[in-house]
Each structure stands twice: as structure tokens, then as C-alpha cells.
Design an enzyme around this catalytic site. Structure first.
Site, mmCIF file in Angstrom:
data_model
loop_
_atom_site.group_PDB
_atom_site.id
_atom_site.type_symbol
_atom_site.label_atom_id
_atom_site.label_comp_id
_atom_site.label_asym_id
_atom_site.label_seq_id
_atom_site.Cartn_x
_atom_site.Cartn_y
_atom_site.Cartn_z
ATOM 1 N N GLN A 266 -7.609 -3.779 -5.170
ATOM 2 C CA GLN A 266 -7.418 -3.925 -3.961
ATOM 3 C C GLN A 266 -6.381 -2.843 -3.275
ATOM 4 O OE1 GLN A 266 -4.865 -5.144 -1.821
ATOM 5 N NE2 GLN A 266 -5.913 -4.262 -0.046
ATOM 6 N N LYS B 59 -16.376 -6.569 9.137
ATOM 7 C CA LYS B 59 -15.972 -5.176 8.653
ATOM 8 C C LYS B 59 -17.157 -4.783 7.751
ATOM 9 C CE LYS B 59 -11.009 -5.654 9.361
ATOM 10 N NZ LYS B 59 -9.742 -6.029 8.797
ATOM 11 N N VAL C 141 0.955 -1.197 0.024
ATOM 12 C CA VAL C 141 0.141 -0.215 -0.003
ATOM 13 C C VAL C 141 0.990 1.369 -0.014
ATOM 14 C CG1 VAL C 141 -1.714 1.209 1.253
ATOM 15 C CG2 VAL C 141 -2.003 -1.261 1.217
ATOM 16 N N CYS D 270 -10.779 -2.641 2.281
ATOM 17 C CA CYS D 270 -10.964 -2.466 0.789
ATOM 18 C C CYS D 270 -12.304 -3.326 0.351
ATOM 19 C CB CYS D 270 -9.942 -3.296 0.330
ATOM 20 S SG CYS D 270 -9.566 -5.000 1.040
ATOM 21 N N HIS E 143 -9.819 -7.594 -5.931
ATOM 22 C CA HIS E 143 -10.980 -8.275 -5.356
ATOM 23 C C HIS E 143 -12.261 -8.363 -6.427
ATOM 24 C CE1 HIS E 143 -8.709 -8.241 -1.790
ATOM 25 N NE2 HIS E 143 -9.483 -7.550 -0.923
ATOM 26 N N ARG F 107 -10.088 2.938 16.220
ATOM 27 C CA ARG F 107 -11.382 3.360 16.544
ATOM 28 C C ARG F 107 -11.081 3.496 18.004
ATOM 29 N NH1 ARG F 107 -16.099 -0.481 15.319
ATOM 30 N NH2 ARG F 107 -17.533 0.883 16.626
#
Ligand SMILES: N[C@@H](CC=O)C(=O)O
Length: 375
Positions: free
Chosen positions: A358, A254, A61, A170, A283, A149
Site C-alpha cells: 500500500q 473511490k 508515505v 491505493c 493490501h 478535484r
């Protein structure tokens, strides 16, 4: 357009905000920045642009982040390439300049306004903990949403400045790029998602493992399993995320939780089955939708054709529909197999098939689109 210091000060925390889902298409954004860059020469936009820190720059990434920043002429005053101690000191060329990768440290962000993509693990945790050292920081965290979070509270309490923004997972991004325009039109009440997830979602090492195993199997050798516990090449298996006590794995949950947040609808029913398939970097997802109001397939196709960041590939005659290869290295997600769900009455159900890169739309591009929106 001039970016000022105050424009960098973002005191908003939106854990799963969907700005990128409603951004103008990549085409438009690119033009916008091309124009902005041209203006910049006169207005000094780049000089006033943010200091960018890419955390985890050696990962799949992180590398894509650099490509996307460059492709989109993202304005930056300077850029710091940060990674774990293992990669510190390595040299990396970006936009014709050589950089030394620095180890991520608490002082990495002093006096800077940071755009950050954090990879999984301890690095991400450190990054967020050190946010309070930055000045006017906003961070876009690509992974580890669950942990992140909890950090929202931390950063607010400690520094009272900056913003942490989580990029959705993703598989959620790719699914909702297609489902959201339809949801806005007819309100989704239930969504059933089945994913076919690429190696890239498990990182660069998983991509290498797929390649290596493919060679090994073709050579009649025993495949080497390091990242995954079972043979990956010429096989598929349930997603490698931890399986929870309710029988769902974390990846599936998720999709459930993030969809509810992004649509701000705690009542929408979502169920998912996530599968890892031997595909390199994009994906695919089969999505079944049930709507509150009727939505026929022609209207749905028109909506999707007009949706930002979506390309429709839906050629029934030649049996040509989206594939992971169609979208690899592309900004848009591709949608096809748009058809009425025969099992639902009153045109209230649709089936669609979505593919998205992705690493790009599912991670780096989406994060940078959020940054562009903030700028
Ligand atoms: N969780 C995804 C990666 C998304 O960023 C996967 O495992 O494929």
C-alpha cells in the site's frame, strides 16, 4: 536524455490518469535511470533535474517517497523536505546529506519545479493553494483526491501554469494493476472487489496502534484504541472511511469512481466492500471480473505474466498464492487464484486475488512513476 525546463512545464491535468498503470516495469525503470544517471555525469542531468519538494515528509508515505527516490536514482537538482509546523526544524538524513525539515509555507515553492506528495488534511489543501507561487510546477498528489478535484479549477484559474496530478487511491491502484491488462484484452463489464486493507492505509499512527494492541492483547491487557474506534489486533472491521447515504463507504466509492475514470468507461459496473484487516503494510483484494468477450484462465495467466508491474504467484499444487508479506516493500503487485468464475457462462468471468504494498505501489512508487513518465 536531457531534462529541460520546458520538460517540467506540464499543462495537462489528468485527475486520475493512469500513466503509471502502463509504465514499464520497475525493473526497466530502474535500469533507465541507472543509465540516465551514468549519462548524467557527462550531460549534467542531475543539475538540470527538477527541484523536488516532498510535502508531508515525516509521514509513512513521505518516508517511502524518499526511499523510492533513492532506490530509483530519481534525478533531482535539489530537494526540500516539508511538513507541518510540528515537525519543522527536525533533522533528517537523505542520501548522505542532512536536511532540516521546513514548515510548508506559501513561499516554499518559489522559483522551483516541484514534485509533491501531500498527506491528508489541511497540509494538502495549503499545498495546492500555493501551487500558483511555483514556477513551472507539476504536483503529484497522493491523497485527498476528492478535495483535490475541486482544486484543479483553482490552480488553472489562478496561475494558468503547472499541473496537478492525482495518484489514484491505493486500493484502486492495486486492483487495476491486475485488472487493466485483462480489461484491455476482453473488456470488463462488471467488477466486484472485496478488499482486505492493511494498517498502513490509515497512516503511521495506525501501524503503531496495531503493534501496540497486539502486545496489549497478548499481555492480557485492554487494547488502547486511538485511531480506530474498535479493537484492531486479532480482529477485522468495515473500512474506517465515512459511510455515505447509499450505504457504501468512501473507500468503496473511490474504487467505483476511479475505475471508471482510469478506464474512461462510465458504463463499467463496479461494486466493492472494503475491510480493514490487522496486516501491517500491504493490501489484499479479491476481484471478480465479468468480461464482454470470453477470456479463459490460461490466456489470463499469460496476459498477467507479461504485464508490467505484475508478478504471478499462482501455484495450485502447493497452495501458494499471493500474501501481503510476499509484496511488502516490493514494487510489483502479485496476482494469483486465477480461475474461471464457475457462475458465469461462456468463459466470460474470472476470479483473481491481488496483493500490493500500500505505501509503495499504492502511493509513493506510483506517484514517482508518474513523475518519471513526465520527465
Ligand atoms: N485509503 C487507503 C489508503 C490509500 O492510500 C486505506 O485506507 O487503506
Amino acid at each position: 536524455m536531457q531534462v529541460t525546463a520546458s520538460a517540467h512545464r506540464v499543462h495537462l491535468f489528468s485527475p486520475l490518469s493512469s500513466p503509471a498503470l502502463s509504465l514499464p516495469s520497475a525493473k526497466h525503470c530502474r535500469c533507465r535511470y541507472r543509465n540516465a544517471a551514468a549519462t548524467t555525469v557527462r550531460m549534467g542531468l542531475r543539475e538540470d533535474g527538477p527541484s523536488v519538494a516532498v510535502v508531508g515528509v515525516t509521514g509513512a508515505v513521505g518516508q517511502e517517497f524518499l526511499r523510492v527516490l533513492s532506490d530509483r536514482d530519481f534525478p533531482y537538482r535539489n530537494i526540500r523536505l516539508l511538513a507541518s509546523r510540528r515537525s519543522a526544524g527536525k533533522r533528517l538524513t537523505f542520501e548522505d546529506r542532512e536536511y532540516t525539515i521546513e514548515e510548508l509555507r506559501p513561499e516554499s515553492f518559489e522559483g522551483s519545479t516541484s514534485l509533491c506528495s501531500a498527506p491528508v488534511g489541511r497540509l494538502a489543501k495549503s499545498s495546492v493553494r500555493w501551487l500558483s507561487n511555483g514556477d513551472r510546477s507539476w504536483w503529484i498528489i497522493v491523497r485527498r483526491f476528492g478535495w483535490f478535484r475541486r482544486c484543479r479549477w483553482l490552480s488553472r484559474r489562478r496561475s494558468g501554469k503547472g499541473a496537478l496530478i492525482a495518484n489514484p487511491n491505493c486500493s484502486t491502484i492495486i486492483c487495476l494493476m491486475a485488472a487493466t491488462p485483462l480489461h484491455r484484452h476482453a473488456k470488463v463489464v462488471r467488477m466486484v472487489v472485496s478488499t482486505y486493507q492493511a494498517a498502513s492505509g490509515a497512516g503511521a499512527a495506525a501501524m503503531e496502534e496495531l503493534l501496540q494492541q497486539t502486545h496489549e492483547v497478548l499481555d492480557g491487557k485492554q487494547p488502547t484504541c486511538k485511531i480506530f474506534k474498535q479493537q484492531y489486533a486479532f480482529n477485522l472491521f468495515s473500512h474506517n472511511a465515512a459511510v455515505l447515504s447509499n450505504g457504501y463507504n468512501e473507500e468503496e466509492m473511490k474504487l467505483v469512481k476511479e475505475t471508471r475514470k482510469i478506464w474512461n468507461d462510465m458504463d463499467v459496473k463496479v461494486t466493492a466492500t472494503c475491510i480493514r484487516v490487522p496486516v501491517m503494510r500491504a493490501h489484499a483484494e479479491s476481484v471478480n471480473l465479468q468480461f464482454e468477450k470470453p477470456l479463459d484462465e490460461d490466456t489470463a495467466r499469460r496476459i498477467l505474466e507479461g504485464a508490467a508491474g505484475v508478478t504471478v504467484i499462482d501455484d495450485r499444487e502447493s497452495n501458494h498464492f499471493p500474501t501481503p508479506l510476499d509484496v511488502s516493500n516490493k514494487d510489483d503487485v502479485a496476482v494469483g487464484r486465477i480461475r474461471q468464475d464457475l457462475s458465469q457462462d461462456g468463459n466470460q468471468g474470472l476470479d483473481i486475488f491481488v496483493c500490493g504494498d500500500q505505501i509503495r505501489k499504492g502511493a509513493a512508487l506510483n506517484a514517482i512513476q508518474i513523475a518519471e513518465k513526465l520527465l
